[in-house]
Design a protein around this motif. Structure first.
Motif, PDB file in Angstrom:
ATOM      1  N   PHE A  76     -24.455 -24.859 -49.999  1.00  0.00           N
ATOM      2  CA  PHE A  76     -23.325 -23.934 -49.546  1.00  0.00           C
ATOM      3  C   PHE A  76     -22.418 -23.607 -50.642  1.00  0.00           C
ATOM      4  O   PHE A  76     -22.039 -24.495 -51.541  1.00  0.00           O
ATOM      5  CB  PHE A  76     -22.669 -24.188 -48.414  1.00  0.00           C
ATOM      6  N   GLN A  77     -21.661 -22.449 -51.047  1.00  0.00           N
ATOM      7  CA  GLN A  77     -20.846 -22.337 -51.739  1.00  0.00           C
ATOM      8  C   GLN A  77     -19.489 -21.375 -51.059  1.00  0.00           C
ATOM      9  O   GLN A  77     -19.635 -20.714 -50.229  1.00  0.00           O
ATOM     10  CB  GLN A  77     -20.950 -21.196 -52.958  1.00  0.00           C
ATOM     11  N   LYS A  78     -18.502 -21.988 -51.306  1.00  0.00           N
ATOM     12  CA  LYS A  78     -17.052 -21.511 -50.678  1.00  0.00           C
ATOM     13  C   LYS A  78     -16.685 -20.358 -51.244  1.00  0.00           C
ATOM     14  O   LYS A  78     -16.677 -20.048 -52.537  1.00  0.00           O
ATOM     15  CB  LYS A  78     -16.045 -22.430 -50.639  1.00  0.00           C
ATOM     16  N   THR A  79     -16.673 -19.017 -50.380  1.00  0.00           N
ATOM     17  CA  THR A  79     -16.207 -17.698 -50.871  1.00  0.00           C
ATOM     18  C   THR A  79     -14.930 -17.586 -51.228  1.00  0.00           C
ATOM     19  O   THR A  79     -13.950 -18.527 -50.816  1.00  0.00           O
ATOM     20  CB  THR A  79     -16.972 -16.628 -49.940  1.00  0.00           C
ATOM     21  N   ALA A  80     -14.356 -16.437 -51.906  1.00  0.00           N
ATOM     22  CA  ALA A  80     -13.051 -16.330 -52.112  1.00  0.00           C
ATOM     23  C   ALA A  80     -12.193 -16.098 -50.644  1.00  0.00           C
ATOM     24  O   ALA A  80     -11.099 -16.604 -50.827  1.00  0.00           O
ATOM     25  CB  ALA A  80     -12.733 -15.002 -52.870  1.00  0.00           C
TER      26      ALA A  80
END
Length: 130
Positions: free
Chosen positions: A111-115
């Motif tokens: 998972f990657q945290k979005t802006a």
């Protein structure tokens, strides 16, 4: 458990729950458009969400593919800044052309945290368990 771990687990729960309901729209919305996928059932990686969506549609049409249930256990989150690695054991009840099937697998979802602060899946790797 940290706030980050809770947020990643909540994102993973939404993804798994949508998969368990065979809710294509909700399931695929959990993945970034440029997400990549490696499945032990395929002879090649899928290099985008669109490629996976096309493969899923083929499975439905050609194989009568349906997800009936999915259970996640042995869950773990490893955080690294704005990236988190979620691993778990996944037991899935499936159907192919009306015939029931089960799968016992290990899965890694990155998972990657979005802006905007949302956790989006950017990679999934599925392998046989045992």
């Amino acid at each position: 458990m940290s706030d980050l771990e809770q947020a990643v687990l909540a994102a993973a729960d939404r993804l798994v729950d949508a998969f368990a309901r065979h809710d294509r729209a909700a399931y695929f919305s959990a993945f970034s458009p440029n997400a990549t996928f490696i499945f032990h059932t395929l002879d090649r990686p899928l290099k985008s969400r669109a490629e996976y969506e096309a493969e899923w549609a083929l499975w439905e049409e050609r194989d009568g593919f349906r997800v009936r249930a999915c259970r996640s256990s042995e869950r773990h989150v490893q955080a690294a800044g704005d990236v988190a690695v979620f691993t778990h054991r996944v037991n899935t009840e499936l159907e192919f052309n009306g015939e029931p099937a089960t799968a016992d697998e290990r899965e890694t979802i990155v998972f990657q945290k979005t802006a905007s602060g949302e956790w989006m899946a950017v990679h999934e790797h599925l392998s046989r368990h045992g």
